[in-house]
Design a protein around this motif. Structure first.
Motif, mmCIF file in Angstrom:
data_model
loop_
_atom_site.group_PDB
_atom_site.id
_atom_site.type_symbol
_atom_site.label_atom_id
_atom_site.label_comp_id
_atom_site.label_asym_id
_atom_site.label_seq_id
_atom_site.Cartn_x
_atom_site.Cartn_y
_atom_site.Cartn_z
ATOM 1 N N PHE A 295 0.881 -0.704 0.133
ATOM 2 C CA PHE A 295 -0.407 -0.125 -0.035
ATOM 3 C C PHE A 295 0.691 1.658 -0.379
ATOM 4 C CE2 PHE A 295 -2.371 -3.511 2.910
ATOM 5 C CZ PHE A 295 -3.761 -3.699 1.395
ATOM 6 N N MET A 296 0.743 2.083 -0.994
ATOM 7 C CA MET A 296 1.952 2.779 -0.868
ATOM 8 C C MET A 296 0.811 4.445 -1.322
ATOM 9 S SD MET A 296 5.114 2.076 -3.824
ATOM 10 C CE MET A 296 3.985 1.350 -4.631
ATOM 11 N N ALA A 297 1.664 5.709 -0.807
ATOM 12 C CA ALA A 297 0.810 6.472 -1.118
ATOM 13 C C ALA A 297 0.813 7.408 -3.168
ATOM 14 C CB ALA A 297 1.861 8.392 -0.070
ATOM 15 N N PRO A 298 -0.247 8.342 -3.164
ATOM 16 C CA PRO A 298 0.004 8.548 -4.431
ATOM 17 C C PRO A 298 1.073 8.808 -4.572
ATOM 18 C CG PRO A 298 -2.261 9.364 -3.394
ATOM 19 C CD PRO A 298 -0.888 9.069 -2.275
ATOM 20 N N GLU A 299 1.655 9.736 -4.405
ATOM 21 C CA GLU A 299 2.946 9.997 -4.928
ATOM 22 C C GLU A 299 4.396 8.598 -5.315
ATOM 23 O OE1 GLU A 299 3.221 11.468 -0.998
ATOM 24 O OE2 GLU A 299 2.071 11.335 -2.793
ATOM 25 N N GLY A 300 4.165 7.548 -4.367
ATOM 26 C CA GLY A 300 4.921 6.586 -4.139
ATOM 27 C C GLY A 300 5.430 7.026 -2.756
ATOM 28 N N GLY A 301 6.071 5.452 -2.513
ATOM 29 C CA GLY A 301 6.662 5.864 -0.503
ATOM 30 C C GLY A 301 5.554 5.635 0.372
ATOM 31 N N PRO A 302 5.796 5.383 0.978
ATOM 32 C CA PRO A 302 5.324 4.789 2.664
ATOM 33 C C PRO A 302 3.884 6.361 3.227
ATOM 34 C CG PRO A 302 7.176 5.135 3.490
ATOM 35 C CD PRO A 302 6.941 5.812 1.893
#
Length: 400
Positions: A295-302
């Motif tokens: 599961f990631m943030a829209p911009e990538g990453g946690p």
């Protein structure tokens, strides 16, 4: 040589000199006590010599017998050790906490610096009495905290527990014989900590309203993992064939800094994954490396908790018609526990799923949800008794 003995200082030069000074001071109106003639001397467990003086022989004898008894029982502590400043003991305790996570460490540090050390730091650790702690609790309830606002019950309880752990460290390090932090009446926790139990329908509506994060909501609501754990799940730890998710790490956010670390209580575990959406999770993980986040943030990453609450979760709660219920991502753990218990899971299964330290904690939190099975026990006893009576009756008939 005896370990504890009494020394008569009547002819000692230092005693005679002290007596002369006392007599002169007395002539000038001083009311201080005369120097002690009788000195109790002993060797502590560390092999170092100790001493204490008394004005009367019976006092010295009583102390000699008391020290001898403590040395024999292994309960001896240096009388001077209780004079250590509480702030020194507090720092020793804090340094000794080697297994706590970043969030807990930060919280302990904040409570020490804002409430424990400012109040007790300069006190001798042996001087703090039960009534002093009781008065402090009243002070915490009635006076503004560091923010200028009254502290909530949960924060007061945490501050008290930190002081309690410091005092426990003082007991273990033999500075004091017992802790003043026991049997205090603590404030009741806030109502905001009450559990929220969603039905299947409510959970599904909330998940649908979360859009692209539907699967994350389902995972939180059916698997019972913590938000910090869900945000750290990697694709390689999704075991679809076994219907499990391995929980081995979590993200902690301290003052805006995310860090990956071990799970709470260091309880690595596998949680059950309903087959009904396991394949969807597998599809979501396709094309990702085993170390990529599931599961990631829209911009990538946690994902960051506050961003997720404001942009996704709270709007989804409103859209699903669940506003006013106090639903949060964390409280979906309560929904997972309630649904698992209703489905017949026993306390040990629920404990392992939620990552509680032991089953006792699970029962303390969710014991009221487990069904009353007393009738089942009584019915089973009836069956056993009837069988026994029938067998007894058959034996008597055969004998006749």
């Amino acid at each position: 040589m005896a370990r504890v003995w009494i020394e008569d200082r009547e002819n000692h030069a230092d005693y005679l000199e002290a007596m002369e000074k006392w007599q002169e001071a007395k002539r000038n109106g001083s009311k201080r006590r005369p120097p002690g003639r009788w000195r109790v001397r002993w060797y502590g467990p560390d092999g170092k010599g100790k001493a204490a003086t008394f004005g009367k022989l019976p006092q010295a004898e009583a102390e000699m017998h008391a020290i001898t008894a403590r040395l024999d029982k292994g309960s001896y502590r240096d009388p001077k050790s209780g004079k250590a400043a509480t702030k020194i003991v507090a720092e020793e305790w804090f340094t000794s906490k080697r297994k706590i996570g970043r969030t807990t460490r930060h919280d302990y540090r904040e409570l020490l610096d804002n409430y424990v050390i400012p109040k007790w730091g300069d006190w001798q650790v042996g001087a703090i009495q039960w009534e002093d702690v009781s008065a402090w609790l009243t002070e915490l309830e009635t006076k503004p905290g560091k923010s200028g606002k009254l502290l909530g019950p949960a924060r007061i309880i945490k501050a008290y527990r930190v002081l309690s752990m410091v005092m426990k460290h003082a007991v273990f390090s033999k500075r004091i014989s017992s802790s003043p932090c026991h049997d205090h009446e603590l404030p009741r926790p806030d109502d905001e900590d009450e559990h929220v139990y969603l039905t299947y329908d409510q959970l599904e509506r909330l998940a649908a309203a979360a859009g692209e994060y539907r699967l994350l909501i389902l995972t939180l609501g059916y698997c019972g993992i913590r938000w910090a754990e869900a945000s750290a799940v990697k694709a390689g730890r999704l075991l679809v064939a076994k219907r499990r998710i391995r929980i081995v790490q979590n993200y902690t956010d301290v003052k805006g800094v995310l860090a990956l670390g071990p799970v709470k209580n260091h309880e690595k575990r596998s949680v059950p994954l309903p087959r009904s959406f396991a394949d969807e999770l597998a599809d979501a993980a396709k094309g990702r490396g085993s170390n990529d986040l599931l599961f990631m943030a829209p911009e990538g990453g946690p994902l960051r908790y506050n961003n997720f609450r404001n942009r996704v979760f709270d709007p989804a709660v409103k859209e699903a018609g669940l506003g006013g219920m106090g639903v949060t991502p964390h409280k979906l753990r309560h929904t997972a526990a309630s649904l698992a218990i209703a489905a017949g899971a026993d306390v040990k299964v629920v404990q392992l799923m939620l990552g509680h330290k032991d089953a006792a904690m699970t029962l303390n939190v969710y014991g009221h949800l487990f069904p009353d099975r007393l009738d089942e026990v009584a019915d089973a006893l009836d069956v056993g008794r009837k069988v026994a009576l029938a067998m007894a009756g058959a034996s008597l008939a055969t004998a006749a």
